[in-house]
Motif scaffolding. Structure first.
Motif, PDB file in Angstrom:
ATOM      1  N   ASP A 126       1.002  -1.119  -0.152  1.00 58.50           N
ATOM      2  CA  ASP A 126       0.046  -0.021  -0.041  1.00 58.50           C
ATOM      3  C   ASP A 126       0.880   1.297   0.018  1.00 58.50           C
ATOM      4  O   ASP A 126       2.078   1.189  -0.083  1.00 58.50           O
ATOM      5  CB  ASP A 126      -0.944  -0.035   1.406  1.00 58.50           C
ATOM      6  N   ILE A 134      -5.171  -8.100  -1.823  1.00 59.65           N
ATOM      7  CA  ILE A 134      -6.516  -7.646  -2.391  1.00 59.65           C
ATOM      8  C   ILE A 134      -7.107  -8.109  -3.645  1.00 59.65           C
ATOM      9  O   ILE A 134      -6.135  -8.892  -4.353  1.00 59.65           O
ATOM     10  CB  ILE A 134      -5.974  -6.193  -2.887  1.00 59.65           C
ATOM     11  N   TYR A 176      -3.848   1.350   3.482  1.00 64.21           N
ATOM     12  CA  TYR A 176      -4.963   0.228   4.289  1.00 64.21           C
ATOM     13  C   TYR A 176      -5.924   0.738   4.961  1.00 64.21           C
ATOM     14  O   TYR A 176      -7.164   0.626   4.896  1.00 64.21           O
ATOM     15  CB  TYR A 176      -4.149  -0.984   4.688  1.00 64.21           C
ATOM     16  N   ASP A 177      -5.257   1.298   6.058  1.00 64.14           N
ATOM     17  CA  ASP A 177      -6.125   2.151   7.049  1.00 64.14           C
ATOM     18  C   ASP A 177      -5.416   3.299   7.618  1.00 64.14           C
ATOM     19  O   ASP A 177      -4.248   3.044   7.672  1.00 64.14           O
ATOM     20  CB  ASP A 177      -6.560   0.892   8.239  1.00 64.14           C
ATOM     21  N   THR A 186      -8.838   5.859   2.509  1.00 65.34           N
ATOM     22  CA  THR A 186      -8.227   4.491   2.808  1.00 65.34           C
ATOM     23  C   THR A 186      -8.858   3.293   2.004  1.00 65.34           C
ATOM     24  O   THR A 186      -9.986   3.449   1.777  1.00 65.34           O
ATOM     25  CB  THR A 186      -8.191   4.266   4.398  1.00 65.34           C
ATOM     26  N   ARG A 188      -9.736   0.514   3.188  1.00 67.36           N
ATOM     27  CA  ARG A 188     -10.847  -0.091   4.155  1.00 67.36           C
ATOM     28  C   ARG A 188     -11.898   0.751   4.441  1.00 67.36           C
ATOM     29  O   ARG A 188     -13.203   0.134   4.562  1.00 67.36           O
ATOM     30  CB  ARG A 188     -10.156  -0.749   5.473  1.00 67.36           C
ATOM     31  N   HIS A 191     -14.819   2.985   0.725  1.00 66.09           N
ATOM     32  CA  HIS A 191     -14.988   1.883  -0.528  1.00 66.09           C
ATOM     33  C   HIS A 191     -15.374   2.633  -1.666  1.00 66.09           C
ATOM     34  O   HIS A 191     -15.101   2.283  -2.871  1.00 66.09           O
ATOM     35  CB  HIS A 191     -16.170   1.090   0.223  1.00 66.09           C
ATOM     36  N   LEU A 221      -9.543  -7.800   0.997  1.00 69.14           N
ATOM     37  CA  LEU A 221      -8.842  -6.617   1.387  1.00 69.14           C
ATOM     38  C   LEU A 221      -8.365  -7.194   2.990  1.00 69.14           C
ATOM     39  O   LEU A 221      -9.163  -7.328   3.763  1.00 69.14           O
ATOM     40  CB  LEU A 221      -9.468  -5.562   1.516  1.00 69.14           C
ATOM     41  N   ALA A 222      -6.921  -7.424   2.957  1.00 67.96           N
ATOM     42  CA  ALA A 222      -6.591  -7.931   4.147  1.00 67.96           C
ATOM     43  C   ALA A 222      -5.120  -7.539   4.110  1.00 67.96           C
ATOM     44  O   ALA A 222      -4.554  -7.695   3.056  1.00 67.96           O
ATOM     45  CB  ALA A 222      -6.861  -9.320   4.529  1.00 67.96           C
ATOM     46  N   TYR A 223      -4.443  -7.436   5.557  1.00 66.53           N
ATOM     47  CA  TYR A 223      -2.867  -7.423   5.535  1.00 66.53           C
ATOM     48  C   TYR A 223      -2.421  -8.790   5.164  1.00 66.53           C
ATOM     49  O   TYR A 223      -3.058  -9.799   5.222  1.00 66.53           O
ATOM     50  CB  TYR A 223      -2.627  -7.199   6.936  1.00 66.53           C
ATOM     51  N   GLN A 235      -3.774  -2.173  15.517  1.00 66.52           N
ATOM     52  CA  GLN A 235      -5.277  -1.803  15.370  1.00 66.52           C
ATOM     53  C   GLN A 235      -5.836  -1.686  16.636  1.00 66.52           C
ATOM     54  O   GLN A 235      -6.660  -0.895  17.120  1.00 66.52           O
ATOM     55  CB  GLN A 235      -5.837  -2.455  14.223  1.00 66.52           C
TER      56      GLN A 235
END
Length: 303
Positions: A126, A134, A176-177, A186, A188, A191, A221-223, A235
């Motif tokens: 990112d 992703i 991402y966030d 971002t 996340r 959208h 979508l995730a790390y 987080q």
């Protein structure tokens, strides 16, 4: 990204769809039936001993029958046929039903229906360099059959490759966030913005293939696994800090309101030390995670 201008610079001839000159197949069915009648008449003439007329009827009817029969093709709704003559594009027929064209013209059918695809899960860095996974779903369809067939070698494979490239581009454009700056865009939390950016990116990339994107959005979508645990703890810590800050801000406001109300109504006169003690007690009650246990003071504050 290949655009129309770069395609022209590279020597690619950009095609444009045009209407083809074709005929209704139902009308040609009537001609086919007439040719069959001519063949039947020739056979009858041959049986009657009139050889010349019989040969003419059979030969002429057979030629017309084969000529008409080889020109038939059928199109379903939302299906088109690109017509070529000796390698030269002669137009596209989009009329559904039974159609007819000269037999020496080649018909290549192409679907103009909506197609749905889901990209593979891609590992992308990112905007802050964090590896993320992703994936996206895309609804696309062919709008220019000439471009799809003659400007791109395989337009379906082209869509897959360009979708992956667009997803990588959008994934690396934003973070991402970001809990510290909630107004920032971002992946996340924004959208609609991200999906709109992805659609515009895909439309620009697929324009050379005569393809339009009706809808798209992120489906995964995730790390990445190697940092997922650390990012989850981060987080959680950020969420706890944010919750504590909100709780303390609310508690301060409630303590201030309580002290002002007591002073205005003259319920009790508090000096600085008693005021500090009450503030401390109220903050413990309001900010503590457990229920407060009441303690009865039988003496005074100074004993």
């Amino acid at each position: 990204m290949m655009t129309e201008s770069t395609a022209n610079d590279a020597g690619l001839t950009v095609s444009r769809e045009s209407a083809a000159a074709t005929a209704s197949g139902y009308l040609m069915l009537l001609v086919l039936l007439l040719s069959m009648v001519a063949i039947g008449w020739g056979i009858a003439e041959a049986a009657a001993g009139r050889g010349a007329m019989a040969a003419l009827g059979i030969a002429g009817g057979s030629f017309v029958f084969l000529f008409v029969l080889c020109g038939f093709y059928m199109l379903q709704p939302n299906q088109a046929a690109a017509i070529t003559l000796f390698g030269s594009y002669r137009g596209t027929d989009r009329t559904s039903g039974l159609r007819w064209v000269l037999p020496w013209m080649i018909r290549k059918k192409v679907s103009v229906r909506a197609n749905n695809m889901i990209s593979e899960r891609l590992k992308v860095n990112d905007a802050r360099g964090n590896p993320i996974e992703i994936a996206a779903q895309v609804v696309w369809r062919v709008t220019d059959t000439a471009q799809a067939l003659f400007d791109i070698d395989d337009y379906k494979a082209f869509v897959i490759v360009q979708t992956e490239a667009a997803v990588r581009t959008i994934g690396s454009r934003y973070v991402y966030d970001d809990l510290e700056h909630p107004e920032e865009v971002t992946l996340r939390g924004s959208h609609e913005v991200v999906n709109t950016e992805l659609r515009l990116e895909l439309i620009e990339r697929l324009k050379i293939a005569g393809i339009i994107v009706d809808e798209c959005g992120l489906t995964h979508l995730a790390y990445a696994q190697e940092i997922a645990g650390a990012m989850l703890r981060r987080q959680q810590a950020q969420a706890v800090v944010a919750a504590r800050a909100t709780l303390v801000a609310g508690a301060v406001g409630m303590v201030e309101m309580a002290l002002d109300s007591l002073s205005e109504k003259g319920v009790v006169e508090l000096d600085d030390e008693r005021r500090a003690t009450m503030v401390s007690n109220l903050m413990v009650v309001l900010c503590g995670e457990r229920e407060a246990q009441p303690v009865v003071n039988a003496g005074t504050l100074y004993q």
